[in-house]
Motif scaffolding. Structure first.
Motif, PDB file in Angstrom:
ATOM      1  N   ALA A   1       0.891  -1.162   0.111  1.00 35.90           N
ATOM      2  CA  ALA A   1      -0.163   0.066  -0.190  1.00 35.90           C
ATOM      3  C   ALA A   1       0.491   0.540  -0.114  1.00 35.90           C
ATOM      4  CB  ALA A   1      -1.192   0.024   1.455  1.00 35.90           C
ATOM      5  N   LYS A   2       1.776   1.763  -1.046  1.00 37.61           N
ATOM      6  CA  LYS A   2       2.652   2.867  -1.345  1.00 37.61           C
ATOM      7  C   LYS A   2       1.806   3.538  -0.484  1.00 37.61           C
ATOM      8  CE  LYS A   2       5.394  -0.075  -3.134  1.00 37.61           C
ATOM      9  NZ  LYS A   2       6.360  -0.497  -2.031  1.00 37.61           N
ATOM     10  N   ASN A   3       0.661   4.214  -1.080  1.00 33.35           N
ATOM     11  CA  ASN A   3       0.132   5.679  -0.752  1.00 33.35           C
ATOM     12  C   ASN A   3      -0.807   5.607   0.173  1.00 33.35           C
ATOM     13  OD1 ASN A   3       0.483   6.257  -3.659  1.00 33.35           O
ATOM     14  ND2 ASN A   3      -1.361   6.807  -4.238  1.00 33.35           N
ATOM     15  N   LEU A   4      -0.671   4.565   1.548  1.00 36.52           N
ATOM     16  CA  LEU A   4      -1.202   4.185   3.067  1.00 36.52           C
ATOM     17  C   LEU A   4      -0.730   5.478   3.481  1.00 36.52           C
ATOM     18  CD1 LEU A   4      -3.450   2.483   3.798  1.00 36.52           C
ATOM     19  CD2 LEU A   4      -1.923   1.026   4.863  1.00 36.52           C
ATOM     20  N   LYS A   5      -1.193   6.110   4.463  1.00 40.69           N
ATOM     21  CA  LYS A   5      -1.120   7.401   5.478  1.00 40.69           C
ATOM     22  C   LYS A   5      -1.871   6.955   6.922  1.00 40.69           C
ATOM     23  CE  LYS A   5      -1.564  10.698   2.092  1.00 40.69           C
ATOM     24  NZ  LYS A   5      -1.038   9.379   0.746  1.00 40.69           N
ATOM     25  N   VAL A   6      -3.243   5.839   6.785  1.00 45.51           N
ATOM     26  CA  VAL A   6      -3.808   5.436   7.974  1.00 45.51           C
ATOM     27  C   VAL A   6      -4.801   4.546   7.244  1.00 45.51           C
ATOM     28  CG1 VAL A   6      -5.921   7.223   7.136  1.00 45.51           C
ATOM     29  CG2 VAL A   6      -5.564   6.829   9.946  1.00 45.51           C
ATOM     30  N   ILE A   7      -4.275   3.369   8.286  1.00 47.10           N
ATOM     31  CA  ILE A   7      -5.334   1.856   8.655  1.00 47.10           C
ATOM     32  C   ILE A   7      -6.048   2.439  10.336  1.00 47.10           C
ATOM     33  CG2 ILE A   7      -3.438   1.036   9.497  1.00 47.10           C
ATOM     34  CD1 ILE A   7      -4.538  -1.638   8.483  1.00 47.10           C
ATOM     35  N   VAL A   8      -7.482   1.499   9.900  1.00 51.20           N
ATOM     36  CA  VAL A   8      -8.212   1.398  11.364  1.00 51.20           C
ATOM     37  C   VAL A   8      -8.940   0.397  11.069  1.00 51.20           C
ATOM     38  CG1 VAL A   8     -10.416   2.444  12.217  1.00 51.20           C
ATOM     39  CG2 VAL A   8      -8.294   4.540  10.847  1.00 51.20           C
ATOM     40  N   ARG A   9      -9.204  -0.338  12.262  1.00 54.80           N
ATOM     41  CA  ARG A   9      -9.156  -1.465  12.643  1.00 54.80           C
ATOM     42  C   ARG A   9     -10.260  -1.438  13.338  1.00 54.80           C
ATOM     43  NH1 ARG A   9     -11.897  -5.371  14.467  1.00 54.80           N
ATOM     44  NH2 ARG A   9     -11.127  -7.334  14.844  1.00 54.80           N
ATOM     45  N   ALA A  10     -11.454  -1.508  12.466  1.00 50.73           N
ATOM     46  CA  ALA A  10     -12.900  -1.333  13.127  1.00 50.73           C
ATOM     47  C   ALA A  10     -13.204  -2.253  14.057  1.00 50.73           C
ATOM     48  CB  ALA A  10     -13.873  -1.051  11.485  1.00 50.73           C
ATOM     49  N   GLY A  11     -12.941  -1.799  15.039  1.00 51.12           N
ATOM     50  CA  GLY A  11     -13.114  -2.926  16.392  1.00 51.12           C
ATOM     51  C   GLY A  11     -11.807  -2.611  17.275  1.00 51.12           C
ATOM     52  N   ALA A  12     -11.734  -3.377  18.045  1.00 55.45           N
ATOM     53  CA  ALA A  12     -10.898  -3.315  19.207  1.00 55.45           C
ATOM     54  C   ALA A  12      -9.515  -3.644  19.789  1.00 55.45           C
ATOM     55  CB  ALA A  12     -12.468  -3.753  20.672  1.00 55.45           C
ATOM     56  N   GLY A  13      -9.225  -5.360  18.733  1.00 58.82           N
ATOM     57  CA  GLY A  13      -7.964  -5.809  19.038  1.00 58.82           C
ATOM     58  C   GLY A  13      -7.604  -5.792  17.676  1.00 58.82           C
TER      59      GLY A  13
ATOM     60  N   LYS B   1      -6.483  16.862   9.652  1.00 55.83           N
ATOM     61  CA  LYS B   1      -6.437  17.723  10.088  1.00 55.83           C
ATOM     62  C   LYS B   1      -4.768  16.261  11.458  1.00 55.83           C
ATOM     63  CE  LYS B   1     -10.929  18.943  11.178  1.00 55.83           C
ATOM     64  NZ  LYS B   1     -11.813  17.960  12.495  1.00 55.83           N
ATOM     65  N   GLY B   2      -4.407  15.645  10.400  1.00 56.49           N
ATOM     66  CA  GLY B   2      -3.270  14.915  11.845  1.00 56.49           C
ATOM     67  C   GLY B   2      -3.955  14.711  12.809  1.00 56.49           C
ATOM     68  N   ASP B   3      -5.114  14.727  12.643  1.00 51.27           N
ATOM     69  CA  ASP B   3      -5.625  13.989  14.200  1.00 51.27           C
ATOM     70  C   ASP B   3      -5.277  11.923  14.239  1.00 51.27           C
ATOM     71  OD1 ASP B   3      -7.514  12.728  16.650  1.00 51.27           O
ATOM     72  OD2 ASP B   3      -8.955  14.276  16.066  1.00 51.27           O
ATOM     73  N   GLU B   4      -4.417  12.428  15.580  1.00 52.27           N
ATOM     74  CA  GLU B   4      -4.273  10.718  15.880  1.00 52.27           C
ATOM     75  C   GLU B   4      -5.230  10.391  16.823  1.00 52.27           C
ATOM     76  OE1 GLU B   4      -0.551  10.486  15.328  1.00 52.27           O
ATOM     77  OE2 GLU B   4       0.187  11.173  13.437  1.00 52.27           O
ATOM     78  N   THR B   5      -5.862  10.725  17.586  1.00 48.53           N
ATOM     79  CA  THR B   5      -6.642  10.062  18.558  1.00 48.53           C
ATOM     80  C   THR B   5      -6.498   8.711  18.016  1.00 48.53           C
ATOM     81  OG1 THR B   5      -7.565  12.108  18.751  1.00 48.53           O
ATOM     82  CG2 THR B   5      -8.772  10.301  20.015  1.00 48.53           C
TER      83      THR B   5
END
Ligand code: 3PG
Length: 307
Positions: free
Chosen positions: A68-80, A298-302
């Motif tokens: 994923a050459k352009n990937l900036k953020v990956i979100v696991r929709a879940g807890a673990g 916004k660069g929000d990394e919460t």
């Protein structure tokens, strides 16, 4: 155009995809969907040009992250987030996040669905027993554990918890009794419900000695991860103790070996079902989509989980 991929081997409810689309397209991004894929090659191809990505238990290995050459953020929709190679994310400048709390009620409800199913002998018409008055031990009092405690009280159960990372007063404020050690939790409770993550410290930590502390008729409920169970120890215990039952939302690797042997006191769902409700999918999906947009804009990394 900024691209966001939903890559879910186990698809979200359609309403959740619609909600994610609203957020992503509302930000002026394009949404791409890869569902029910069986071939890793499909995932590798799909990630090639995306900026953001939402996954569930899908394996975001180093190979995937590097593809994923352009990937900036990956979100696991879940807890673990044990399914994400966090080191690979950090090395490739990718922010990895989870969506804590968003699917917790769904998982907690399934705990009781499985407990009642077992207590009523799989609804086979024979006389079972009730949960009222029984003791339940919550092993890790996070978001799911807290919901389990609340529902257990509704069933009239006595509720205990062990979690060295949560202040005793916080747990007690919910009317839950705190025990001093993990051993005490298992020795005290008729049911233990697992809510620990899978990591180097917890893998195989639920072993013969711990489980053997449970009183006669003990039931282990696992809606967490299969990796935390020492399966050799579990098999040995179930062979030695005909009173002990194991119900799980994650098929153990040893399922074929134990399914027939321990019939009536071993049950697992065909596919992890805990978070599989429209509500949980919508909550976690919208949270994930918003986190991606806010991170890119916004660069929000919460809720970042990698260093
Ligand atoms: C979680 O960690 O949030 C749960 O295990 C849910 O996993 P799923 O999204 O694969 O159902």
């Amino acid at each position: 155009m900024t691209k966001v991929l939903i890559a879910t081997d186990k698809p979200f409810a359609p309403a959740a995809v619609d909600s994610i689309r609203t957020v992503v397209e509302g930000a002026g991004y394009e949404l791409v969907l890869l569902e029910s894929y069986t071939d890793k090659a499909d995932l590798l191809a799909a990630v090639a040009d995306v900026d953001g990505m939402i996954i569930r238990s899908d394996k975001a290995t180093r190979e995937v992250i590097e593809a994923a050459k352009n990937l900036k953020v990956i979100v696991r929709a879940g807890a673990g987030y044990d399914n994400i190679d966090l080191e690979a994310c950090t090395e490739n400048g990718v922010v990895a996040m989870n969506t804590p709390g968003q699917n917790s009620n769904a998982v907690a409800e399934l705990v009781f669905g499985m407990m009642v199913f077992l207590a009523r002998n799989g609804f086979n018409g024979t006389s079972g027993f009730e949960l009222r008055g029984k003791k339940i031990g919550i092993h890790a009092y996070g978001n799911v554990g807290r919901y389990v405690g609340g529902i257990a009280k509704g069933f009239g159960m006595e509720v205990y918890a062990f979690d060295p990372f949560v202040a005793k007063e916080t747990i007690e404020a919910d009317g839950v009794k705190v025990v001093d050690s993990v051993e005490e939790l298992y020795s005290t409770c008729n049911y233990v419900s697992l809510h620990i993550p899978a990591n180097d410290k917890t893998k195989k930590s639920i072993n013969f000695d711990l489980l053997n502390r449970m009183p006669k008729g003990g039931v282990l409920v696992n809606t967490a991860r299969k990796e935390v169970i020492d399966e050799e120890g579990l098999i040995k215990l179930m062979a030695a103790r005909k009173d002990f039952a194991y119900i799980s939302d994650i098929a153990p690797d040893c399922k074929d070996e134990i399914a027939a042997k321990f019939e009536g006191r071993f049950f697992f769902t065909p596919k992890k079902m805990g978070a599989q409700t429209a509500e949980a999918n919508i909550n976690a999906g919208i949270a994930g989509a918003n986190q991606i947009v806010n991170c890119i804009e916004k660069g929000d990394e919460t809720y970042r989980v990698n260093k």
